[in-house]
Design a protein around this motif. Structure first.
Motif, short mmCIF file in Angstrom:
data_model
loop_
_atom_site.label_atom_id
_atom_site.label_comp_id
_atom_site.label_asym_id
_atom_site.label_seq_id
_atom_site.Cartn_x
_atom_site.Cartn_y
_atom_site.Cartn_z
N SER A 1 28.81 -11.96 12.34
CA SER A 1 29.77 -12.80 11.61
C SER A 1 29.80 -12.42 10.14
O SER A 1 30.88 -12.34 9.53
N ASP B 1 36.13 -13.34 15.40
CA ASP B 1 34.71 -13.66 15.46
C ASP B 1 34.46 -14.64 16.61
O ASP B 1 34.67 -15.84 16.48
N GLU B 2 34.03 -14.10 17.73
CA GLU B 2 33.79 -14.90 18.95
C GLU B 2 34.95 -15.85 19.26
O GLU B 2 34.73 -17.06 19.39
MG MG Z 1 28.31 -15.08 14.59
#
Ligand code: MG
Ligand code: ADP
Length: 256
Positions: free
Chosen positions: A57, A177-178
């Motif tokens: 991240s 991000d995810e």
């Molecule tokens: Mg992360």
């Protein structure tokens, strides 16, 4: 640390669309990004995987300057990241970001969520911005939800709105991000499908994800991070069938 020696093997030259050179980042005593070198070519789809806390991240966040770096350089389309002001707002528009938690404006309609940045940052005329927003909502399959508020949508629909909102700014690169980690299982595919289409259309993408099926089918390159370093990178085929580092082997044995 022989693993680090293989890290740059498949890295492109210095003429990538997004280029990180010698990037280091600390949070206090924690060295979260360690000498990260990464060059992402225009049109490339890079999937970033690795254990929790490995810096994935943070890596994404440095690319649109949600985090500053302690040393090293980051360029997008040949230009160093601007420090502040309108230039920074423009950079953030050029580097679209989609988070795990959809981050839509809760008090604005879906349409307004996609219109707002165009009008405020891009200075696009309102009717033009609305037309573009409707076209993008249609592209991600939520045109019928345009006048609703985010809370009235499913998670998968909200995430697709978030993608449309980022696309409305004509980004040069999209960071994810995810994006499916907070979704119920039955909604994951509808979001991944939009991302696959985006990749097929030639968008430059950096995707942090645990969806290995997506990595296999859509990525040009898989980057494996551990302890703030790019430990290994390769084509998905090579990475998944023959990981080289013990860290990657261990990680894959736990998730596959
Ligand atoms: Mg992360
Ligand atoms: P990942 O996304 O791979 O799980 P992160 O980039 O979120 O990893 O975090 C890397 C490390 O940095 C973790 O140990 C995390 O706890 C720490 N970290 C992340 N953001 C901050 C912050 N704002 N302040 C302090 N530590 C942070």
């Amino acid at each position: 640390m022989t693993e680090a020696a293989t890290a740059t093997e498949t890295t492109a030259g210095t003429d990538g669309l997004v280029v990180l050179k010698g990037v280091n980042k600390h949070f206090g005593a924690l060295h979260v990004l360690q000498d990260v070198d990464l060059s992402i070519a225009a049109g490339e789809v890079v999937v970033v995987i690795g254990p929790s806390g490995s810096g994935k991240s943070t890596l994404c966040r440095t690319i649109n300057r949600l985090e500053t770096v302690d040393s090293g350089t980051i360029t997008v389309d040949g230009r160093p990241l601007p420090a502040e002001g309108r230039e920074l707002a423009r950079l953030r528009a050029e580097v679209g970001m989609v988070f795990q938690s959809f981050n839509l404006f809760a008090h604005k309609t879906v349409l307004e969520n996609v219109v707002l940045g165009q009008v405020k940052v891009r200075r696009v005329a309102r009717d033009q911005a609305e037309a573009k927003a409707r076209a993008l909502l249609d592209r991600v399959g939520v045109a019928a939800q345009a006048d609703k508020y985010p809370a009235q949508l499913s998670g998968g629909q909200q995430q697709r709105v978030a993608i449309a909102r980022a696309l409305a700014m004509d980004p040069k690169v999209m960071l994810f991000d995810e994006p499916t980690s907070a979704l119920d299982p039955e909604m994951i595919n509808e979001v991944l499908e939009v991302m696959r289409q985006l990749a097929a259309d030639g968008m430059t993408m950096v995707v942090v994800t645990h969806e290995m099926g997506f990595a296999r089918s859509a990525a040009n390159r898989v980057i494996f991070m551990a302890d703030g370093r790019i430990v290994e990178q390769n084509t998905p085929e090579a990475f998944f069938t023959a990981p080289r580092s013990d860290r990657a082997k261990d990680f894959l044995s736990k998730i596959l």
